[in-house]
Design a protein around this motif. Structure first.
Motif, PDB file in Angstrom:
ATOM      1  N   ILE A 155       0.857  -1.182   0.000  1.00  9.16           N
ATOM      2  CA  ILE A 155       0.000   0.000   0.000  1.00  9.16           C
ATOM      3  C   ILE A 155       0.891   1.228   0.000  1.00  9.16           C
ATOM      4  CG2 ILE A 155      -1.722   1.306   1.285  1.00  9.16           C
ATOM      5  CD1 ILE A 155      -2.696  -1.369   2.420  1.00  9.16           C
ATOM      6  N   LEU A 172      -0.103   5.095  -1.089  1.00 10.24           N
ATOM      7  CA  LEU A 172      -1.219   5.894  -1.590  1.00 10.24           C
ATOM      8  C   LEU A 172      -0.787   7.292  -2.009  1.00 10.24           C
ATOM      9  CD1 LEU A 172      -3.905   4.971   1.089  1.00 10.24           C
ATOM     10  CD2 LEU A 172      -3.617   3.980  -1.165  1.00 10.24           C
ATOM     11  N   LEU A 213      -7.351   3.186  -3.194  1.00 10.41           N
ATOM     12  CA  LEU A 213      -6.461   2.274  -3.912  1.00 10.41           C
ATOM     13  C   LEU A 213      -7.287   1.596  -4.995  1.00 10.41           C
ATOM     14  CD1 LEU A 213      -3.666   0.861  -3.973  1.00 10.41           C
ATOM     15  CD2 LEU A 213      -4.611  -0.821  -2.411  1.00 10.41           C
TER      16      LEU A 213
END
Length: 148
Positions: free
Chosen positions: A108, A110, A115
């Motif tokens: 992850i 961002l 996402l």
């Protein structure tokens, strides 16, 4: 020829054993009955289970949790609006119960408060999604079964 009760019992046993053998051979040969274990490292996963429970409890304490929505481009996963999405770290694992080759994991990172998982990565059917994420030193976990 007259069949007495002894012969009937023997024929019943032979019929039952034949049925069981047919069932066993069919289950071993036919690929549609071939299913993998949930995870390869089952016992290692079991040891981490209490940590996952704690992370799930942390996620329940949030005022807003992760949500998802299917859009034309794929699957959009929205993180809580009340936190700074740039400080979120972690990983996301998508598990396909029927086909291990479709499973994938991604880190992850961002740049937006959501996402996007591209549509080409996901085939229609059932998926188990597991998002293990951290924010400000707290660990959170989101688990969901989705039908894509």
């Amino acid at each position: 020829m007259k069949i007495n009760w002894g012969t009937g019992i023997v024929l019943a046993f032979i019929g039952f054993i034949s049925f069981i053998m047919y069932f066993i051979v069919t289950m071993n040969i036919d690929d549609k009955y071939d299913h993998d274990l949930v995870t390869e490292d089952y016992y290692a996963e079991e040891l981490n289970y209490q940590k996952d429970i704690d992370k799930l409890e942390n996620a329940k304490k949030l005022s807003e949790n992760i949500s998802y929505k299917r859009v034309e481009e794929g699957l959009v996963i929205y993180f809580p609006n009340n936190i700074n999405y740039k400080e979120i770290t972690g990983n996301m694992f998508l598990y396909r119960p029927s086909n291990k080759q479709l499973d994938f994991e991604t880190l992850i990172s961002l740049s937006k408060p959501y996402l996007l998982i591209p549509d080409k990565r996901l085939v229609d059917g059932r998926w188990n999604i597991k998002i293990d994420w951290q924010y400000n030193g707290n660990a959170y976990l989101y688990k969901e079964t989705i039908i894509y």
